[in-house]
Scaffold this motif. Structure first.
Motif, PDB file in Angstrom:
ATOM      1  N   TYR A 209      43.757 -60.829 -29.166  1.00 15.87           N
ATOM      2  CA  TYR A 209      43.031 -60.964 -27.893  1.00 15.87           C
ATOM      3  C   TYR A 209      43.922 -61.709 -26.900  1.00 15.87           C
ATOM      4  O   TYR A 209      44.920 -62.325 -27.280  1.00 15.87           O
ATOM      5  CB  TYR A 209      41.691 -61.690 -28.103  1.00 15.87           C
ATOM      6  CG  TYR A 209      41.821 -63.183 -28.289  1.00 15.87           C
ATOM      7  CD1 TYR A 209      42.236 -63.719 -29.508  1.00 15.87           C
ATOM      8  CD2 TYR A 209      41.543 -64.060 -27.245  1.00 15.87           C
ATOM      9  CE1 TYR A 209      42.368 -65.081 -29.671  1.00 15.87           C
ATOM     10  CE2 TYR A 209      41.673 -65.432 -27.408  1.00 15.87           C
ATOM     11  CZ  TYR A 209      42.091 -65.935 -28.620  1.00 15.87           C
ATOM     12  OH  TYR A 209      42.234 -67.288 -28.780  1.00 15.87           O
TER      13      TYR A 209
ATOM     14  N   SER B  51      44.512 -64.587 -24.789  1.00 14.53           N
ATOM     15  CA  SER B  51      44.023 -65.963 -24.631  1.00 14.53           C
ATOM     16  C   SER B  51      44.287 -66.517 -23.233  1.00 14.53           C
ATOM     17  O   SER B  51      43.704 -67.522 -22.847  1.00 14.53           O
ATOM     18  CB  SER B  51      44.667 -66.875 -25.675  1.00 14.53           C
ATOM     19  OG  SER B  51      46.081 -66.837 -25.550  1.00 14.53           O
ATOM     20  N   HIS B  52      45.161 -65.864 -22.460  1.00 10.85           N
ATOM     21  CA  HIS B  52      45.399 -66.318 -21.079  1.00 10.85           C
ATOM     22  C   HIS B  52      44.354 -65.729 -20.140  1.00 10.85           C
ATOM     23  O   HIS B  52      44.298 -66.082 -18.974  1.00 10.85           O
ATOM     24  CB  HIS B  52      46.786 -65.903 -20.612  1.00 10.85           C
ATOM     25  CG  HIS B  52      46.937 -64.411 -20.473  1.00 10.85           C
ATOM     26  ND1 HIS B  52      46.885 -63.563 -21.549  1.00 10.85           N
ATOM     27  CD2 HIS B  52      47.107 -63.631 -19.391  1.00 10.85           C
ATOM     28  CE1 HIS B  52      47.039 -62.326 -21.125  1.00 10.85           C
ATOM     29  NE2 HIS B  52      47.165 -62.335 -19.826  1.00 10.85           N
ATOM     30  N   ASP B  53      43.553 -64.796 -20.656  1.00 14.04           N
ATOM     31  CA  ASP B  53      42.554 -64.134 -19.806  1.00 14.04           C
ATOM     32  C   ASP B  53      41.128 -64.434 -20.261  1.00 14.04           C
ATOM     33  O   ASP B  53      40.246 -64.688 -19.446  1.00 14.04           O
ATOM     34  CB  ASP B  53      42.775 -62.618 -19.836  1.00 14.04           C
ATOM     35  CG  ASP B  53      41.756 -61.907 -18.976  1.00 14.04           C
ATOM     36  OD1 ASP B  53      41.908 -61.949 -17.741  1.00 14.04           O
ATOM     37  OD2 ASP B  53      40.798 -61.337 -19.532  1.00 14.04           O
ATOM     38  N   LEU B  54      40.899 -64.382 -21.555  1.00 17.75           N
ATOM     39  CA  LEU B  54      39.538 -64.581 -22.068  1.00 17.75           C
ATOM     40  C   LEU B  54      39.083 -66.009 -21.773  1.00 17.75           C
ATOM     41  O   LEU B  54      39.830 -66.969 -21.975  1.00 17.75           O
ATOM     42  CB  LEU B  54      39.514 -64.325 -23.582  1.00 17.75           C
ATOM     43  CG  LEU B  54      38.115 -64.206 -24.197  1.00 17.75           C
ATOM     44  CD1 LEU B  54      37.438 -62.918 -23.758  1.00 17.75           C
ATOM     45  CD2 LEU B  54      38.193 -64.269 -25.728  1.00 17.75           C
TER      46      LEU B  54
ATOM     47  N   ARG C 183      48.753 -63.422 -26.402  1.00 13.79           N
ATOM     48  CA  ARG C 183      49.276 -63.958 -25.146  1.00 13.79           C
ATOM     49  C   ARG C 183      49.481 -62.836 -24.107  1.00 13.79           C
ATOM     50  O   ARG C 183      48.618 -61.967 -23.993  1.00 13.79           O
ATOM     51  CB  ARG C 183      50.582 -64.742 -25.378  1.00 13.79           C
ATOM     52  CG  ARG C 183      50.456 -65.821 -26.419  1.00 13.79           C
ATOM     53  CD  ARG C 183      49.421 -66.871 -25.995  1.00 13.79           C
ATOM     54  NE  ARG C 183      49.760 -67.530 -24.753  1.00 13.79           N
ATOM     55  CZ  ARG C 183      50.462 -68.644 -24.659  1.00 13.79           C
ATOM     56  NH1 ARG C 183      50.899 -69.226 -25.771  1.00 13.79           N
ATOM     57  NH2 ARG C 183      50.712 -69.205 -23.490  1.00 13.79           N
TER      58      ARG C 183
ATOM     59  N   LEU D 229      37.312 -71.269 -17.273  1.00 18.10           N
ATOM     60  CA  LEU D 229      38.543 -71.725 -17.917  1.00 18.10           C
ATOM     61  C   LEU D 229      38.911 -70.774 -19.059  1.00 18.10           C
ATOM     62  O   LEU D 229      38.057 -70.389 -19.853  1.00 18.10           O
ATOM     63  CB  LEU D 229      38.347 -73.149 -18.468  1.00 18.10           C
ATOM     64  CG  LEU D 229      39.631 -73.855 -18.909  1.00 18.10           C
ATOM     65  CD1 LEU D 229      40.495 -74.222 -17.716  1.00 18.10           C
ATOM     66  CD2 LEU D 229      39.311 -75.098 -19.731  1.00 18.10           C
ATOM     67  N   THR D 230      40.199 -70.412 -19.139  1.00 17.00           N
ATOM     68  CA  THR D 230      40.620 -69.524 -20.220  1.00 17.00           C
ATOM     69  C   THR D 230      40.840 -70.324 -21.504  1.00 17.00           C
ATOM     70  O   THR D 230      40.906 -71.552 -21.496  1.00 17.00           O
ATOM     71  CB  THR D 230      41.933 -68.804 -19.870  1.00 17.00           C
ATOM     72  OG1 THR D 230      42.973 -69.783 -19.783  1.00 17.00           O
ATOM     73  CG2 THR D 230      41.818 -68.047 -18.557  1.00 17.00           C
ATOM     74  N   VAL D 231      40.968 -69.567 -22.587  1.00 16.24           N
ATOM     75  CA  VAL D 231      41.232 -70.197 -23.882  1.00 16.24           C
ATOM     76  C   VAL D 231      42.537 -70.986 -23.812  1.00 16.24           C
ATOM     77  O   VAL D 231      42.607 -72.139 -24.263  1.00 16.24           O
ATOM     78  CB  VAL D 231      41.300 -69.120 -24.987  1.00 16.24           C
ATOM     79  CG1 VAL D 231      41.688 -69.740 -26.324  1.00 16.24           C
ATOM     80  CG2 VAL D 231      39.958 -68.390 -25.086  1.00 16.24           C
ATOM     81  N   ASP D 232      43.576 -70.410 -23.210  1.00 19.88           N
ATOM     82  CA  ASP D 232      44.839 -71.150 -23.071  1.00 19.88           C
ATOM     83  C   ASP D 232      44.650 -72.393 -22.202  1.00 19.88           C
ATOM     84  O   ASP D 232      45.241 -73.447 -22.475  1.00 19.88           O
ATOM     85  CB  ASP D 232      45.918 -70.254 -22.434  1.00 19.88           C
ATOM     86  CG  ASP D 232      46.453 -69.211 -23.417  1.00 19.88           C
ATOM     87  OD1 ASP D 232      46.137 -69.304 -24.622  1.00 19.88           O
ATOM     88  OD2 ASP D 232      47.192 -68.312 -22.972  1.00 19.88           O
ATOM     89  N   GLY D 233      43.831 -72.240 -21.158  1.00 20.28           N
ATOM     90  CA  GLY D 233      43.570 -73.378 -20.280  1.00 20.28           C
ATOM     91  C   GLY D 233      42.889 -74.517 -21.024  1.00 20.28           C
ATOM     92  O   GLY D 233      43.228 -75.692 -20.847  1.00 20.28           O
TER      93      GLY D 233
END
Lengths: 365, 365
Positions: free
Chosen positions: A95, A97-100, A128, B100-104
């Motif tokens: 998935y 992770s920078h978008d979800l 990513r 907020l994204t998961v990476d965020g």
């Protein structure tokens, strides 16, 4: 075209040991399917066929734009696709992770927990920016769209200049709106971004928003704008002088021309993006204006106005054939005025292809 | 204005026992600060002054647009604000988990782990759509922007009709582009969304994208469009007939007029959104066309074209004074044609204020 793109992602996913990738970023979905609606997600499966999800508003549009991918009509596209992925046997699901969002991830985790309770274990793995990395290299269709987007911007500026719309007495806002309207009339879907029109001292502000400032004789007029065609963005900056150019204006203008030419000349396959930035920056630094060039040299451009690769001192990686990038050095003298010159180009195995064809000779209008 | 909005959020945060709220959604940041750039985040603190973060491109713009909030210039706006929040003693920090994204989130968790290693414990708590809930009630400035956005759309359509631009022989795409260009010329920043122009059988597709279909005598022409002014979106649909109207066209047109009037009449403070939808839907159902009204009745409108409250059978909650909503029933006869009539209105303690003033009499052009 989009089938080939999905195959590239499929291969990358298989290499990472994934059974499927859940693509949630809407531009990535568009890139991989052709779908232009406002709600859609895609499941790319490594050993099986793909699945595209959207809601009932887009059933007709999906049939037209995504005829070659199985359709799932469900308002909750992302968890619905995850549920199907697990039901069809996927164990490791990639998935973005920078978008979800955090809430989105919790939704997926609930789906997986339900599946686990039913005996079907699956796990989520971040891929990513895998699709963004793929998007950095444009295919022929994308380059043709960029060519058309650049041609619309070239033509719009040429018409405005020919009609005398860029003259003292008018306001930045008037000029910006006419440029936008002209691009739409020439077939653009939209401006690429909020058009920058900056005159006089405002031209020293890199990201000035057009306001009621009146264009005056002897002032710089900086225009940074672009057109969107087929979703692809052009990006061009030209700086003109109204009436007559003073010596200091000619001096920084020619400096930026030389820097920009050096930057374009450095666009070769395999060149590090930091070296490209340096090639242009060194010219400005050598002239003693290093502190007046306050931003990076350029950026990739495509379905987004700013995308990979970034070209600047903080960038990483090197150029590859098919990348679409801008080269846009500037020299800004606070309180006085500034010059930026920007083109959109394609990196090729030979010289880069210039897409924005408006002259870079100093135009005195 | 924005200071008052921050105070409302501050009070809501204090009530939840939070020391601060980290606002990452860019429209929410705009709403709370006035900042219109592409990179910015806001920290609202319950017992202390606030902090706004953006990158170096926007230093000048932030000073102009956000003069009343302390500025932090840092490219990594969100973790930088979290770091400052902890440094200044915040223990419970709210964040927007729908944005907020998961990476965020992982970035924030690293900041908090570093702080904990330094002895400063803090935790993250989702505030969900707290700012969106606040945004559903418009203040006077917002209503004035919506009025102007609606006036631009009204005027653009009136001019196009007066000039004969809506006539047989033209294409949907031509009409759409002229409507967009006209709105820009009248002062819109942008169209509110991709303008819908649907003629003939296409008018039966609720979300048709304009294409090369030619307008023909005797066809419906459905126009769903809006203008953005100060970031606020207007939304209006009108359906015309070209040349002459057949009986079946007049029949469904008058049905939608009656349904839409019933929906508008139901817009009163305290009314449940499901009841508002039903008021309009019942009229269509009673005429035997229930299955041809395939979407919800309306939605909130403001900095986004679709925002709270949703007005439909799946909606929840009730209307409050100051809400800006659309009322847009439709009857779509697949393969034949469809009618939708939509206004933007403000809910008030008295009758709702109608902002889109174009006549709803059947216009035969």
């Amino acid at each position: 075209m989009t089938a080939t793109r999905r195959d590239v992602l499929r291969a990358a996913a298989a290499e990472r040991g994934l059974d499927a990738v859940l693509v949630t970023n809407l531009l990535n979905v568009r890139y991989l399917t052709g779908f232009t609606g406002s709600n859609g997600a895609l499941l790319v499966r490594t050993d099986a066929s793909d699945l595209f999800a959207t809601d009932g508003r887009y059933t007709t549009q999906a049939a037209t734009q995504v005829p070659d991918v199985e359709l799932l009509v469900d308002r909750t596209t992302v968890p619905a696709l995850a549920r199907e992925a697990v039901r069809r046997g996927a164990g490791r699901i990639g998935y973005e992770s920078h978008d979800l969002t955090v809430d989105g991830l919790h939704g997926l985790e609930r789906v997986l927990a339900d599946a686990a309770a039913g005996g079907a274990g699956a796990e989520l793995v971040s891929v990513r920016r895998a699709v963004e990395a793929q998007r950095a290299i444009k295919d022929d269709g994308e380059i043709e769209s960029l060519r058309r987007a650049c041609a619309v911007a070239d033509q719009a500026l040429a018409e405005l200049a020919a009609e005398g719309a860029l003259r003292p007495g008018r306001t930045e806002l008037q000029v910006g709106r006419e440029l936008d309207a002209r691009m739409l009339a020439l077939g653009a879907e939209a401006p690429s971004f909020e058009t920058i029109v900056a005159t006089g001292a405002n031209s020293a502000i890199p990201h000035h928003r057009p306001d009621a400032t009146v264009l005056r004789e002897g002032d710089f007029l900086k225009l940074d704008f672009g057109a969107t065609v087929d979703g692809y963005h052009s990006d061009m900056t030209r700086t003109l002088v109204l009436g007559h150019a003073a010596d200091w204006q000619r001096e920084i203008y020619e400096l930026v021309v030389a820097s920009q030419a050096a930057g374009r000349a450095a666009l070769a396959v395999g060149t590090d993006v930091v070296a490209v930035d340096s090639a242009a920056r060194d010219v400005i630094v050598a002239a003693g204006h290093g502190e007046h060039f306050t931003h990076g040299l350029g950026h990739g451009v495509g379905l987004e106005i700013h995308e990979a690769p970034g070209i600047g001192q903080l960038g990483a990686g090197s150029l590859a054939a098919g990348m679409a990038v801008t080269v846009e050095p500037g020299v800004y003298l606070p309180g006085h005025g500034g010059v930026r010159i920007e083109d959109t180009l394609i990196v090729t195995d030979d010289a880069p292809e210039l897409l924005t064809l408006t002259s870079k000779e100093l135009l005195v209008l």
